[in-house]
Design a protein around this motif. Structure first.
Motif, PDB file in Angstrom:
ATOM      1  N   LYS A  95      10.259   3.640   2.621  1.00 34.42           N
ATOM      2  CA  LYS A  95       9.386   3.579   1.446  1.00 34.42           C
ATOM      3  C   LYS A  95      10.273   3.294   0.235  1.00 34.42           C
ATOM      4  O   LYS A  95      11.344   3.877   0.091  1.00 34.42           O
ATOM      5  CB  LYS A  95       8.630   4.879   1.273  1.00 34.42           C
ATOM      6  CG  LYS A  95       7.688   5.150   2.440  1.00 34.42           C
ATOM      7  CD  LYS A  95       6.509   5.970   2.015  1.00 34.42           C
ATOM      8  CE  LYS A  95       5.627   6.229   3.184  1.00 34.42           C
ATOM      9  NZ  LYS A  95       4.528   5.360   3.316  1.00 34.42           N
ATOM     10  N   LYS A 144       5.773  -1.368  -1.766  1.00 31.77           N
ATOM     11  CA  LYS A 144       5.897   0.077  -1.553  1.00 31.77           C
ATOM     12  C   LYS A 144       6.673   0.425  -0.290  1.00 31.77           C
ATOM     13  O   LYS A 144       7.145   1.541  -0.142  1.00 31.77           O
ATOM     14  CB  LYS A 144       4.508   0.719  -1.448  1.00 31.77           C
ATOM     15  CG  LYS A 144       3.618   0.493  -2.626  1.00 31.77           C
ATOM     16  CD  LYS A 144       4.048   1.325  -3.781  1.00 31.77           C
ATOM     17  CE  LYS A 144       3.042   1.181  -4.923  1.00 31.77           C
ATOM     18  NZ  LYS A 144       3.355   2.018  -6.034  1.00 31.77           N
ATOM     19  N   ARG A 192       0.838  -1.200   0.000  1.00 32.18           N
ATOM     20  CA  ARG A 192       0.000   0.000   0.000  1.00 32.18           C
ATOM     21  C   ARG A 192       0.869   1.245   0.000  1.00 32.18           C
ATOM     22  O   ARG A 192       1.868   1.330   0.717  1.00 32.18           O
ATOM     23  CB  ARG A 192      -0.912   0.006   1.223  1.00 32.18           C
ATOM     24  CG  ARG A 192      -1.959  -1.099   1.159  1.00 32.18           C
ATOM     25  CD  ARG A 192      -2.912  -1.074   2.326  1.00 32.18           C
ATOM     26  NE  ARG A 192      -3.391   0.263   2.606  1.00 32.18           N
ATOM     27  CZ  ARG A 192      -3.778   0.664   3.810  1.00 32.18           C
ATOM     28  NH1 ARG A 192      -3.721  -0.161   4.827  1.00 32.18           N
ATOM     29  NH2 ARG A 192      -4.210   1.879   3.995  1.00 32.18           N
ATOM     30  N   THR A 193       0.477   2.241  -0.765  1.00 29.03           N
ATOM     31  CA  THR A 193       1.248   3.474  -0.880  1.00 29.03           C
ATOM     32  C   THR A 193       1.281   4.243   0.441  1.00 29.03           C
ATOM     33  O   THR A 193       2.301   4.795   0.821  1.00 29.03           O
ATOM     34  CB  THR A 193       0.642   4.378  -1.986  1.00 29.03           C
ATOM     35  OG1 THR A 193       0.554   3.611  -3.180  1.00 29.03           O
ATOM     36  CG2 THR A 193       1.493   5.594  -2.229  1.00 29.03           C
ATOM     37  N   ASP A 194       0.171   4.264   1.164  1.00 34.08           N
ATOM     38  CA  ASP A 194       0.082   5.030   2.407  1.00 34.08           C
ATOM     39  C   ASP A 194       0.476   4.221   3.646  1.00 34.08           C
ATOM     40  O   ASP A 194       0.236   4.652   4.770  1.00 34.08           O
ATOM     41  CB  ASP A 194      -1.330   5.576   2.576  1.00 34.08           C
ATOM     42  CG  ASP A 194      -2.377   4.461   2.623  1.00 34.08           C
ATOM     43  OD1 ASP A 194      -2.067   3.328   2.211  1.00 34.08           O
ATOM     44  OD2 ASP A 194      -3.511   4.735   3.068  1.00 34.08           O
ATOM     45  N   ALA A 195       1.092   3.072   3.463  1.00 32.79           N
ATOM     46  CA  ALA A 195       1.447   2.191   4.581  1.00 32.79           C
ATOM     47  C   ALA A 195       2.543   2.810   5.445  1.00 32.79           C
ATOM     48  O   ALA A 195       3.412   3.524   4.957  1.00 32.79           O
ATOM     49  CB  ALA A 195       1.905   0.841   4.058  1.00 32.79           C
ATOM     50  N   GLU A 196       2.478   2.510   6.750  1.00 32.87           N
ATOM     51  CA  GLU A 196       3.497   2.975   7.685  1.00 32.87           C
ATOM     52  C   GLU A 196       4.243   1.824   8.343  1.00 32.87           C
ATOM     53  O   GLU A 196       5.214   2.046   9.055  1.00 32.87           O
ATOM     54  CB  GLU A 196       2.859   3.864   8.746  1.00 32.87           C
ATOM     55  CG  GLU A 196       2.294   5.148   8.161  1.00 32.87           C
ATOM     56  CD  GLU A 196       1.785   6.095   9.224  1.00 32.87           C
ATOM     57  OE1 GLU A 196       2.161   5.935  10.397  1.00 32.87           O
ATOM     58  OE2 GLU A 196       1.010   6.992   8.870  1.00 32.87           O
TER      59      GLU A 196
END
Length: 161
Positions: A156, A133, A91-95
């Motif tokens: 990232k 990602k 996922r692009t917004d993953a932390e």
């Protein structure tokens, strides 16, 4: 008349005994459940990871079809790292990482990295995972009794062709 009073007083006494037994059983069951729950919950009062443990992701490469991920890790801390966990996310917004990429059956990567040294590791990823990602690496050191997990390093990345 005396017989009737004797029966009534015995009847009242048996209700009191029933309530006392009911309360005693409820308290006993609650003590048993409390003891069982307490044994099931693990507390994190063990060894803490020292602040001087530092692992960085020096470099990474992804294969063209996104089926292979290679990481170059470097120990910048003051302790020998006995191994690490590698997790990735698509996922692009993953932390943080969700999918584990560890090589051995114990769920950890047993590659030791001495102080100041680097290690290169390679993973085969599943096509269902998609484009990676984010990479998260969590090092561990050996404590007095077991492995002590340290703070993760996340980065990232872009594995698109």
């Amino acid at each position: 008349m005396i017989k009737i009073m004797g029966i009534k007083s015995k009847r009242g006494l048996s209700e009191i005994i029933a309530y006392v037994l009911l309360i005693s059983i409820a308290v006993a069951i609650s003590i048993i459940v409390y003891g069982w729950l307490r044994s099931q919950i693990t507390t994190n009062e063990g060894e803490k990871c020292p602040e001087e443990v530092s692992l960085i992701i020096k470099n990474y490469t992804c294969s063209f079809d996104n089926s292979k991920l290679e990481l170059s890790l470097q120990n910048k801390g003051f302790f020998t790292i006995k191994g690490f966990l590698v997790k990735v996310n698509n996922r692009t917004d993953a932390e943080f990482g969700v999918y584990s990429l560890n090589l051995d059956s114990a769920g950890t990567q047993g590659v030791q990295i001495n102080i100041g040294e680097s290690a290169d590791v390679s993973y085969t990823t599943s096509p269902e995972l998609g484009i990676i990602k984010l990479v998260e690496v969590q090092p561990f050191i050996l404590g007095k009794k077991s492995q002590v997990y340290c703070k993760s390093v996340t980065q990232k990345i872009n594995c698109e062709s």
